[in-house]
Design a protein around this motif. Structure first.
Motif, PDB file in Angstrom:
ATOM      1  N   GLY A 137     -71.822 -37.183 127.895  1.00  0.00           N
ATOM      2  CA  GLY A 137     -72.631 -36.522 126.900  1.00  0.00           C
ATOM      3  C   GLY A 137     -71.866 -35.869 125.876  1.00  0.00           C
ATOM      4  O   GLY A 137     -71.830 -34.648 125.649  1.00  0.00           O
ATOM      5  N   ALA A 138     -71.144 -36.787 125.101  1.00  0.00           N
ATOM      6  CA  ALA A 138     -70.272 -36.351 123.860  1.00  0.00           C
ATOM      7  C   ALA A 138     -70.995 -35.596 122.883  1.00  0.00           C
ATOM      8  O   ALA A 138     -70.475 -35.022 121.848  1.00  0.00           O
ATOM      9  CB  ALA A 138     -69.450 -37.192 123.380  1.00  0.00           C
ATOM     10  N   TRP A 139     -72.421 -35.858 122.566  1.00  0.00           N
ATOM     11  CA  TRP A 139     -73.233 -35.199 121.481  1.00  0.00           C
ATOM     12  C   TRP A 139     -73.967 -34.057 122.205  1.00  0.00           C
ATOM     13  O   TRP A 139     -74.608 -34.459 123.324  1.00  0.00           O
ATOM     14  CB  TRP A 139     -73.807 -36.283 121.013  1.00  0.00           C
ATOM     15  CG  TRP A 139     -73.186 -37.280 119.907  1.00  0.00           C
ATOM     16  CD1 TRP A 139     -71.829 -37.212 119.808  1.00  0.00           C
ATOM     17  CD2 TRP A 139     -73.731 -38.033 119.018  1.00  0.00           C
ATOM     18  NE1 TRP A 139     -71.671 -37.993 118.854  1.00  0.00           N
ATOM     19  CE2 TRP A 139     -72.547 -38.804 118.403  1.00  0.00           C
ATOM     20  CE3 TRP A 139     -75.158 -38.293 118.789  1.00  0.00           C
ATOM     21  CZ2 TRP A 139     -72.830 -39.663 117.448  1.00  0.00           C
ATOM     22  CZ3 TRP A 139     -75.510 -39.439 117.894  1.00  0.00           C
ATOM     23  CH2 TRP A 139     -74.281 -40.149 117.263  1.00  0.00           C
TER      24      TRP A 139
ATOM     25  N   LYS B 236     -73.419 -20.543 126.013  1.00  0.00           N
ATOM     26  CA  LYS B 236     -73.660 -19.508 124.884  1.00  0.00           C
ATOM     27  C   LYS B 236     -73.258 -19.292 123.277  1.00  0.00           C
ATOM     28  O   LYS B 236     -73.946 -19.070 122.496  1.00  0.00           O
ATOM     29  CB  LYS B 236     -73.252 -18.224 125.278  1.00  0.00           C
ATOM     30  CG  LYS B 236     -71.805 -17.900 125.309  1.00  0.00           C
ATOM     31  CD  LYS B 236     -71.327 -16.492 125.965  1.00  0.00           C
ATOM     32  CE  LYS B 236     -69.529 -16.545 125.869  1.00  0.00           C
ATOM     33  NZ  LYS B 236     -69.041 -15.109 126.435  1.00  0.00           N
ATOM     34  N   TRP B 237     -71.943 -20.413 123.224  1.00  0.00           N
ATOM     35  CA  TRP B 237     -71.804 -20.430 121.772  1.00  0.00           C
ATOM     36  C   TRP B 237     -72.743 -21.687 121.314  1.00  0.00           C
ATOM     37  O   TRP B 237     -72.733 -21.487 119.950  1.00  0.00           O
ATOM     38  CB  TRP B 237     -70.313 -21.209 121.874  1.00  0.00           C
ATOM     39  CG  TRP B 237     -69.469 -20.229 122.631  1.00  0.00           C
ATOM     40  CD1 TRP B 237     -68.830 -20.379 123.775  1.00  0.00           C
ATOM     41  CD2 TRP B 237     -68.853 -18.843 122.045  1.00  0.00           C
ATOM     42  NE1 TRP B 237     -68.230 -19.121 123.966  1.00  0.00           N
ATOM     43  CE2 TRP B 237     -68.339 -18.342 122.970  1.00  0.00           C
ATOM     44  CE3 TRP B 237     -69.009 -18.311 120.790  1.00  0.00           C
ATOM     45  CZ2 TRP B 237     -67.588 -17.018 122.808  1.00  0.00           C
ATOM     46  CZ3 TRP B 237     -68.687 -17.184 120.672  1.00  0.00           C
ATOM     47  CH2 TRP B 237     -67.660 -16.443 121.656  1.00  0.00           C
ATOM     48  N   ASP B 238     -73.269 -22.692 121.974  1.00  0.00           N
ATOM     49  CA  ASP B 238     -74.210 -23.471 121.236  1.00  0.00           C
ATOM     50  C   ASP B 238     -75.617 -22.735 120.777  1.00  0.00           C
ATOM     51  O   ASP B 238     -76.111 -22.779 119.782  1.00  0.00           O
ATOM     52  CB  ASP B 238     -74.342 -24.497 122.487  1.00  0.00           C
ATOM     53  CG  ASP B 238     -73.569 -25.406 122.658  1.00  0.00           C
ATOM     54  OD1 ASP B 238     -73.204 -26.034 121.821  1.00  0.00           O
ATOM     55  OD2 ASP B 238     -73.222 -25.379 123.765  1.00  0.00           O
ATOM     56  N   TYR B 239     -75.821 -21.877 121.722  1.00  0.00           N
ATOM     57  CA  TYR B 239     -77.134 -20.939 121.167  1.00  0.00           C
ATOM     58  C   TYR B 239     -76.894 -20.007 120.152  1.00  0.00           C
ATOM     59  O   TYR B 239     -77.677 -19.769 119.388  1.00  0.00           O
ATOM     60  CB  TYR B 239     -77.678 -20.311 122.876  1.00  0.00           C
ATOM     61  CG  TYR B 239     -78.258 -21.020 123.684  1.00  0.00           C
ATOM     62  CD1 TYR B 239     -79.563 -21.690 123.347  1.00  0.00           C
ATOM     63  CD2 TYR B 239     -77.695 -21.544 124.927  1.00  0.00           C
ATOM     64  CE1 TYR B 239     -79.916 -22.625 124.270  1.00  0.00           C
ATOM     65  CE2 TYR B 239     -78.225 -22.093 125.821  1.00  0.00           C
ATOM     66  CZ  TYR B 239     -79.485 -22.642 125.632  1.00  0.00           C
ATOM     67  OH  TYR B 239     -79.853 -23.697 126.568  1.00  0.00           O
ATOM     68  N   MET B 240     -75.609 -19.448 120.477  1.00  0.00           N
ATOM     69  CA  MET B 240     -75.046 -18.490 119.186  1.00  0.00           C
ATOM     70  C   MET B 240     -75.203 -19.220 117.803  1.00  0.00           C
ATOM     71  O   MET B 240     -75.739 -18.714 116.953  1.00  0.00           O
ATOM     72  CB  MET B 240     -74.007 -17.613 119.355  1.00  0.00           C
ATOM     73  CG  MET B 240     -74.056 -16.833 120.563  1.00  0.00           C
ATOM     74  SD  MET B 240     -72.081 -16.069 120.920  1.00  0.00           S
ATOM     75  CE  MET B 240     -71.738 -15.346 119.305  1.00  0.00           C
ATOM     76  N   LEU B 241     -74.780 -20.287 117.673  1.00  0.00           N
ATOM     77  CA  LEU B 241     -74.429 -21.094 116.314  1.00  0.00           C
ATOM     78  C   LEU B 241     -75.893 -21.784 115.970  1.00  0.00           C
ATOM     79  O   LEU B 241     -76.158 -21.481 114.937  1.00  0.00           O
ATOM     80  CB  LEU B 241     -73.775 -22.205 116.558  1.00  0.00           C
ATOM     81  CG  LEU B 241     -73.418 -22.913 115.407  1.00  0.00           C
ATOM     82  CD1 LEU B 241     -72.648 -22.022 114.413  1.00  0.00           C
ATOM     83  CD2 LEU B 241     -72.344 -24.307 115.725  1.00  0.00           C
TER      84      LEU B 241
ATOM     85  N   GLY C  10     -64.522 -31.850 115.027  1.00  0.00           N
ATOM     86  CA  GLY C  10     -63.338 -31.236 115.537  1.00  0.00           C
ATOM     87  C   GLY C  10     -62.170 -30.802 114.764  1.00  0.00           C
ATOM     88  O   GLY C  10     -61.608 -29.645 115.256  1.00  0.00           O
ATOM     89  N   ARG C  11     -62.096 -31.044 113.486  1.00  0.00           N
ATOM     90  CA  ARG C  11     -61.126 -30.625 112.706  1.00  0.00           C
ATOM     91  C   ARG C  11     -61.662 -30.436 111.179  1.00  0.00           C
ATOM     92  O   ARG C  11     -61.716 -31.228 110.419  1.00  0.00           O
ATOM     93  CB  ARG C  11     -59.960 -31.418 112.484  1.00  0.00           C
ATOM     94  CG  ARG C  11     -59.113 -31.762 113.752  1.00  0.00           C
ATOM     95  CD  ARG C  11     -57.920 -32.792 113.649  1.00  0.00           C
ATOM     96  NE  ARG C  11     -57.292 -32.855 114.747  1.00  0.00           N
ATOM     97  CZ  ARG C  11     -56.254 -33.823 114.695  1.00  0.00           C
ATOM     98  NH1 ARG C  11     -55.874 -34.453 113.761  1.00  0.00           N
ATOM     99  NH2 ARG C  11     -55.490 -33.933 116.184  1.00  0.00           N
TER     100      ARG C  11
ATOM    101  N   LEU D  79     -60.659 -21.238 116.661  1.00  0.00           N
ATOM    102  CA  LEU D  79     -59.692 -20.844 117.439  1.00  0.00           C
ATOM    103  C   LEU D  79     -59.311 -21.793 118.854  1.00  0.00           C
ATOM    104  O   LEU D  79     -58.264 -22.003 119.197  1.00  0.00           O
ATOM    105  CB  LEU D  79     -59.660 -19.510 117.778  1.00  0.00           C
ATOM    106  CG  LEU D  79     -59.733 -18.429 116.617  1.00  0.00           C
ATOM    107  CD1 LEU D  79     -59.993 -17.041 117.082  1.00  0.00           C
ATOM    108  CD2 LEU D  79     -58.236 -18.518 115.970  1.00  0.00           C
ATOM    109  N   LYS D  80     -60.574 -22.006 119.510  1.00  0.00           N
ATOM    110  CA  LYS D  80     -60.509 -22.550 120.873  1.00  0.00           C
ATOM    111  C   LYS D  80     -60.773 -24.308 120.834  1.00  0.00           C
ATOM    112  O   LYS D  80     -60.513 -24.882 121.920  1.00  0.00           O
ATOM    113  CB  LYS D  80     -61.471 -21.885 121.691  1.00  0.00           C
ATOM    114  CG  LYS D  80     -61.126 -20.582 121.940  1.00  0.00           C
ATOM    115  CD  LYS D  80     -59.970 -20.160 122.464  1.00  0.00           C
ATOM    116  CE  LYS D  80     -59.646 -20.638 123.989  1.00  0.00           C
ATOM    117  NZ  LYS D  80     -58.480 -19.841 124.728  1.00  0.00           N
ATOM    118  N   GLY D  81     -61.565 -24.609 119.717  1.00  0.00           N
ATOM    119  CA  GLY D  81     -61.905 -26.073 119.772  1.00  0.00           C
ATOM    120  C   GLY D  81     -63.253 -26.251 120.336  1.00  0.00           C
ATOM    121  O   GLY D  81     -63.992 -25.607 120.886  1.00  0.00           O
ATOM    122  N   VAL D  82     -63.807 -27.471 120.276  1.00  0.00           N
ATOM    123  CA  VAL D  82     -65.262 -28.074 120.652  1.00  0.00           C
ATOM    124  C   VAL D  82     -65.384 -27.917 122.021  1.00  0.00           C
ATOM    125  O   VAL D  82     -66.377 -28.073 122.630  1.00  0.00           O
ATOM    126  CB  VAL D  82     -65.637 -29.371 120.187  1.00  0.00           C
ATOM    127  CG1 VAL D  82     -65.726 -29.350 118.667  1.00  0.00           C
ATOM    128  CG2 VAL D  82     -64.556 -30.356 120.806  1.00  0.00           C
ATOM    129  N   GLY D  83     -64.399 -27.471 122.931  1.00  0.00           N
ATOM    130  CA  GLY D  83     -64.540 -27.328 124.227  1.00  0.00           C
ATOM    131  C   GLY D  83     -65.325 -26.245 124.790  1.00  0.00           C
ATOM    132  O   GLY D  83     -65.760 -25.977 125.800  1.00  0.00           O
TER     133      GLY D  83
END
Length: 476
Positions: free
Chosen positions: A83-85, A420-425, A144-145, A71-75
């Motif tokens: 640091g794109a990775w 938090k989304w990094d940790y959740m995943l 991203g897609r 819904l929101k993207g990798v942002g």
């Protein structure tokens, strides 16, 4: 002068003077009843249901995180420029490394006729497949897609738009998909004789139909055994190069980049050794609780734990050598950028991560695994396996982040902080892995009955497998 082992040791085979692969006292019927009984029992432990519900709750974090990501993207992640990775690539490399022990145990040890593999290869192979499932989602969502992920495959299209073959992302797709395919086929082929046993022993019509369908008409004839052994050896031969190639290709994600800390020729062997290191640590993490919970101490013996700890000692030493070479080459190359990268890795804002990986990957394991007393200490091995897997995750964190967030231009320097989304995943993939493994433990044989029975002293082995006498004994 070498001394002989005492003959009164219960794990010593009096005929050969060598350690037995399984504890004595087993026969065809006892092995079959013990392993098949775990699958065909009608009394599923409440603890299993509790574990499945708990793991499923954690796995639901993956659904929540992926939904919000689409819904929101990798942002929503902590990735920034430069640091794109971030966590996506760190977790991808870590999960793929987890699965390497299964392929090594299944393929290479089979070709070298190492019989001690037979008690642990089944759940090591299952671990490989479930780890690849967890790893496979990260490159897909990182682009991203994810709904356009099929563009990475050379599918026929009218626009003549093909994947960029010079991109490591395309290499990853082919390496990981090949790895997953061979691992699944190898895992399934190895279970066919056991499916035949479960089919014949099942009392419920649905179970007989289910395992009968999976057994592909297995009857244990000489022709079936010959074809089974031939297929196993062919798949082992195909799988063996994958142990070296898959993580080598993944190391090229970094090594082909002209970036300090990544552009190095030591990455392929260094990554492969690290993958086997973390993979065997995960096998111990899974084998020790299973061994205790299902009372499998007579099938997964101290010898298995000792051998796995020895493999960890060998591969951990290679990883330590890789760390040393990184430090040495940053000094010997006389490159200002390489020297600064290593200094920043050790003493920069994220230097704590580097010293954490040194502590957990080298200092603790390599100072304790030399002792056989500690190598067969079940409690210590379980703790150590968790420590090593934590250390290997920090290794990937240090490699990915510290070379990116401070690159050649100080004007573009930044930092990296996971959200938090990094940790959740990441935590959610742990729940997914545990959920799949619990289902495997309940509905499939966790130890290969056919291979264990072949090692019993009373089994008469012919080219096609056990003779008719021993098969009839099992069926009685």
């Amino acid at each position: 002068m070498a001394t002989k082992q005492p003959i009164n040791d219960p794990m010593i085979d009096p005929r050969t003077g060598e350690y037995a692969v399984i504890a004595p006292g087993h026969n065809f019927k006892s092995v079959t009843q013990k392993i098949a009984g775990l699958v065909l029992t009608g009394n599923t432990p409440l603890a299993w249901f509790g574990g499945l519900v708990f793991a499923g709750g954690i796995a639901s974090l993956v659904v929540v995180a992926l939904t919000w990501l689409v819904l929101k993207g990798v942002g929503i992640w902590g990735v920034t420029m430069p640091g794109a990775w971030g966590f996506a690539i760190i977790n991808f490399v870590w999960w793929i490394g987890i699965g390497h022990a299964g392929t090594l145990i299944s393929a290479i040890l089979l070709l070298f006729k190492q019989t001690w593999r037979n008690s642990i290869n089944r759940f090591a192979e299952a671990m490989t497949i479930f780890a690849v499932v967890c790893a496979g989602m990260f490159p897909l969502i990182h682009v991203g897609r994810p709904w356009l992920g099929y563009w990475l495959f050379p599918y026929p299209n009218t626009m003549n738009v093909w994947p960029q073959w010079r991109s490591p992302l395309a290499w990853d797709v082919f390496a990981v998909s090949t790895y997953a395919t061979i691992s699944i086929v190898f895992w399934y082929i190895g279970m066919i004789p056991d499916f035949g046993t479960l089919r014949d022993r099942a009392t419920l019509p649905l179970a007989r139909y289910f395992y009968g369908m999976l057994s592909l008409g297995w009857r244990g004839s000489t022709r079936h055994w010959i074809r089974y052994e031939t297929a196993s050896l062919l798949l082992a031969g195909l799988s063996t190069p994958l142990v070296l190639s898959v993580h080598t290709v993944i190391s090229f994600d970094f090594a082909v980049a002209a970036l300090a800390g990544w552009h190095t020729t030591i990455f392929p062997p260094y990554f492969v050794a690290g993958a086997v290191y973390s993979g065997f640590a995960m096998v111990l993490t899974l084998a020790i609780p299973i061994r205790k919970w299902y009372h499998m101490e007579d099938l997964v013996t101290e010898r298995h734990l000792d051998n796995m700890a020895k493999v960890m000692l060998a591969t951990g030493s290679i990883v330590a050598y890789g760390y040393g070479m990184e430090v040495f080459m940053s000094w010997y190359s006389a490159s200002h950028w390489e020297f600064f990268m290593m200094w920043n890795r050790m003493f920069g804002p994220l230097g704590w991560g580097y010293w954490m990986l040194i502590l957990t990957n080298i200092a603790i394991p390599l100072t304790t695994l030399w002792s056989r007393k500690l190598r067969v200490n079940v409690t210590w091995l379980f703790i150590l396996s968790i420590i090593v897997n934590i250390g290997m995750w920090f290794e990937r964190f240090v490699i990915v982040v510290t070379s990116l967030y401070r690159d050649y231009l100080p004007s573009s320097w930044g930092t990296y902080r996971a959200t938090k989304w990094d940790y959740m995943l990441f935590i959610g993939t742990w729940g997914l892995f545990t959920c799949l493994f619990l289902l495997f433990v309940r509905f499939l044989p966790i130890i290969p009955m056919s291979e264990i029975r072949m090692m019993l002293p009373q089994t008469k082995i012919t080219r096609g497998g056990p003779t008719a006498e021993t098969v009839s004994e099992e069926m009685s």
